[in-house]
Design a protein around this motif. Structure first.
Motif, PDB file in Angstrom:
ATOM      1  N   TRP A   8       0.849  -1.197   0.000  1.00 19.80           N
ATOM      2  CA  TRP A   8       0.000   0.000   0.000  1.00 19.80           C
ATOM      3  C   TRP A   8       0.883   1.245   0.000  1.00 19.80           C
ATOM      4  CZ3 TRP A   8      -3.938   1.287   4.495  1.00 19.80           C
ATOM      5  CH2 TRP A   8      -4.811   2.304   4.081  1.00 19.80           C
ATOM      6  N   ASN A   9       0.717   2.068  -1.015  1.00 14.66           N
ATOM      7  CA  ASN A   9       1.297   3.407  -0.989  1.00 14.66           C
ATOM      8  C   ASN A   9       0.360   4.263  -0.144  1.00 14.66           C
ATOM      9  OD1 ASN A   9       1.750   6.189  -1.549  1.00 14.66           O
ATOM     10  ND2 ASN A   9       2.868   5.658  -3.405  1.00 14.66           N
ATOM     11  N   VAL A  10       0.763   4.509   1.087  1.00 23.09           N
ATOM     12  CA  VAL A  10      -0.124   5.176   2.041  1.00 23.09           C
ATOM     13  C   VAL A  10      -0.133   6.690   1.893  1.00 23.09           C
ATOM     14  CG1 VAL A  10      -0.069   3.341   3.772  1.00 23.09           C
ATOM     15  CG2 VAL A  10       1.691   5.128   3.819  1.00 23.09           C
ATOM     16  N   ASN A  11       0.864   7.235   1.172  1.00 27.14           N
ATOM     17  CA  ASN A  11       0.929   8.690   0.964  1.00 27.14           C
ATOM     18  C   ASN A  11       0.875   9.436   2.300  1.00 27.14           C
ATOM     19  OD1 ASN A  11       1.085  11.136  -0.324  1.00 27.14           O
ATOM     20  ND2 ASN A  11      -0.960  11.066  -1.213  1.00 27.14           N
ATOM     21  N   ASP A 150       4.908   0.002  -4.855  1.00 29.19           N
ATOM     22  CA  ASP A 150       4.454   0.936  -5.889  1.00 29.19           C
ATOM     23  C   ASP A 150       5.555   0.970  -6.936  1.00 29.19           C
ATOM     24  OD1 ASP A 150       3.692   3.002  -7.506  1.00 29.19           O
ATOM     25  OD2 ASP A 150       3.574   4.516  -5.918  1.00 29.19           O
ATOM     26  N   LEU A 151       5.368   0.203  -7.994  1.00 29.15           N
ATOM     27  CA  LEU A 151       6.390   0.070  -9.027  1.00 29.15           C
ATOM     28  C   LEU A 151       6.197   1.083 -10.149  1.00 29.15           C
ATOM     29  CD1 LEU A 151       6.755  -3.819  -9.198  1.00 29.15           C
ATOM     30  CD2 LEU A 151       7.703  -2.184  -7.546  1.00 29.15           C
ATOM     31  N   ASN A 152       5.133   1.861 -10.061  1.00 26.29           N
ATOM     32  CA  ASN A 152       4.907   3.047 -10.896  1.00 26.29           C
ATOM     33  C   ASN A 152       4.890   2.783 -12.399  1.00 26.29           C
ATOM     34  OD1 ASN A 152       4.152   5.644  -9.914  1.00 26.29           O
ATOM     35  ND2 ASN A 152       5.999   5.627  -8.625  1.00 26.29           N
ATOM     36  N   ILE A 153       4.562   1.556 -12.793  1.00 26.48           N
ATOM     37  CA  ILE A 153       4.275   1.247 -14.195  1.00 26.48           C
ATOM     38  C   ILE A 153       3.006   0.403 -14.229  1.00 26.48           C
ATOM     39  CG2 ILE A 153       5.007  -0.023 -16.260  1.00 26.48           C
ATOM     40  CD1 ILE A 153       7.874   0.729 -15.655  1.00 26.48           C
ATOM     41  N   ALA A 154       2.093   0.782 -15.119  1.00 23.76           N
ATOM     42  CA  ALA A 154       0.912  -0.029 -15.410  1.00 23.76           C
ATOM     43  C   ALA A 154       1.246  -0.847 -16.658  1.00 23.76           C
ATOM     44  CB  ALA A 154      -0.297   0.864 -15.644  1.00 23.76           C
ATOM     45  N   PHE A 204      -7.279  -1.795 -11.654  1.00 23.35           N
ATOM     46  CA  PHE A 204      -6.558  -0.576 -11.284  1.00 23.35           C
ATOM     47  C   PHE A 204      -6.280  -0.582  -9.780  1.00 23.35           C
ATOM     48  CE2 PHE A 204      -9.627   1.432 -14.582  1.00 23.35           C
ATOM     49  CZ  PHE A 204      -8.880   0.942 -15.642  1.00 23.35           C
ATOM     50  N   SER A 205      -5.226   0.148  -9.379  1.00 22.53           N
ATOM     51  CA  SER A 205      -4.935   0.322  -7.944  1.00 22.53           C
ATOM     52  C   SER A 205      -4.716   1.787  -7.584  1.00 22.53           C
ATOM     53  CB  SER A 205      -3.699  -0.488  -7.548  1.00 22.53           C
ATOM     54  OG  SER A 205      -2.537  -0.005  -8.220  1.00 22.53           O
ATOM     55  N   GLY A 220      -8.276   4.917 -13.982  1.00 25.41           N
ATOM     56  CA  GLY A 220      -7.299   4.345 -13.071  1.00 25.41           C
ATOM     57  C   GLY A 220      -6.102   3.738 -13.768  1.00 25.41           C
ATOM     58  N   LEU A 221      -5.114   3.376 -12.942  1.00 27.76           N
ATOM     59  CA  LEU A 221      -3.899   2.702 -13.388  1.00 27.76           C
ATOM     60  C   LEU A 221      -3.555   1.615 -12.364  1.00 27.76           C
ATOM     61  CD1 LEU A 221      -1.653   5.833 -14.120  1.00 27.76           C
ATOM     62  CD2 LEU A 221      -3.080   4.621 -15.762  1.00 27.76           C
ATOM     63  N   ARG A 222      -2.965   0.538 -12.821  1.00 25.08           N
ATOM     64  CA  ARG A 222      -2.487  -0.501 -11.889  1.00 25.08           C
ATOM     65  C   ARG A 222      -0.988  -0.307 -11.705  1.00 25.08           C
ATOM     66  NH1 ARG A 222      -1.094  -6.359 -11.589  1.00 25.08           N
ATOM     67  NH2 ARG A 222      -0.909  -6.457 -13.869  1.00 25.08           N
ATOM     68  N   LEU A 223      -0.640   0.405 -10.654  1.00 20.91           N
ATOM     69  CA  LEU A 223       0.752   0.758 -10.381  1.00 20.91           C
ATOM     70  C   LEU A 223       1.353  -0.070  -9.248  1.00 20.91           C
ATOM     71  CD1 LEU A 223       0.452   4.665 -10.493  1.00 20.91           C
ATOM     72  CD2 LEU A 223       1.054   3.121 -12.373  1.00 20.91           C
TER      73      LEU A 223
END
Length: 268
Positions: A8-11, A150-154, A204-205, A220-223
């Motif tokens: 989880w990217n909790v930000n 969070d690998l930041n590519i969909a 998507f996430s 959305g995007l699945r990152l």
């Protein structure tokens, strides 16, 4: 036993400690891998995670930006990260839980322009992938390994709201898709959430804060990914099924992260 791994990217972990407690109460992860904790190690809300039953903590933080952490219900062993960020950012942390090496990453987003020469952030992102891929090639594929975060590519056409439009947008450009594919092929990693929800279903996430109603726009995007080594195939695929899920309802909570948590279960 069942080992439930969550990413989880909790930000900001301090802003979302209560949400983390709610998620842990509802979904009972054994290991919670977090990205963008946005705090230094001494600022991490340890007591909150101890209270939610995840007392074993491995934290790599820095002031105000980035940062990753792993909170575990079970004791863990320290293991080296597969790689370190060339810019010295806190983007990698790793532990071994129940015999499984868990590598948690927050890979750079890459800025706005998909140009390695003109955009140092994009070069940093692709360099990160290249270095990680080289490290994976040296690993024994039979050894239990999870690459998550969070690998930041969909990576797929159905991991973005519009494949055609997103091909020019950082996170789904051809250079990034190539880099992600090379990483997967480096040791035939298993994409557990996508195995659980096969193509062509959209998955998507992440959804931008810009949309007033993320469900309605659904751009959305699945990152966020949970990838397993071939050595975990039998642990991840039980009776022909993979138990993995994007918990998109968490994105509906008040003041949420723009990312939803993702879980996968292993039988270890």
């Amino acid at each position: 036993m069942r080992l439930r791994i969550a990413t989880w990217n909790v930000n900001s972990v301090r802003l979302r400690a209560e949400q983390a407690a709610r998620f842990v109460d509802e979904q009972a992860p054994d290991v919670l891998c977090m990205q963008e904790i946005k705090c230094q190690e001494g600022e991490f809300p340890r007591e909150a995670f101890e209270a939610m039953g995840l007392p074993h903590l491995k934290i790599a933080g820095q002031k105000g930006w980035h940062g990753v952490a792993i909170a575990s219900r079970l004791p863990f062993e320290d293991v080296p990260t597969l790689m370190n960020c060339r810019e010295g950012h806190a983007r990698c942390v790793a532990v071994k839980v129940a015999g499984v090496d868990i590598q948690n990453f927050y890979i750079p987003a890459g800025g706005d322009t998909p140009d390695r020469v003109g955009n140092p952030k994009f070069d940093h992102k692709l360099d990160f992938y290249e270095t990680l891929t080289a490290a994976l090639k040296k690993r024994d594929p039979k050894a239990p390994l999870i690459v998550t975060g969070d690998l930041n590519i969909a990576p797929g056409e159905n991991d973005v709201w519009s494949h055609r439009q997103m091909l020019k947008v950082v996170s789904h450009t051809p250079a990034e898709l190539e880099a992600f594919d090379a990483m997967i092929k480096s040791m035939d990693l298993l994409d557990l959430p996508r195995l659980a929800v096969p193509e062509p279903e959209k998955l998507f996430s992440w959804w931008s804060y810009r949309a007033a109603d993320f469900r309605k726009s659904n751009r959305g995007l699945r990152l966020d990914h949970i990838l397993a080594s071939p050595g975990l195939r039998d642990a991840a695929i039980v009776d022909g099924k993979v138990s993995a899920k994007v918990h998109d309802t968490v994105r509906e909570w008040e003041r949420p992260s723009d990312h939803a948590p993702v879980t996968a279960d292993l039988k270890v």
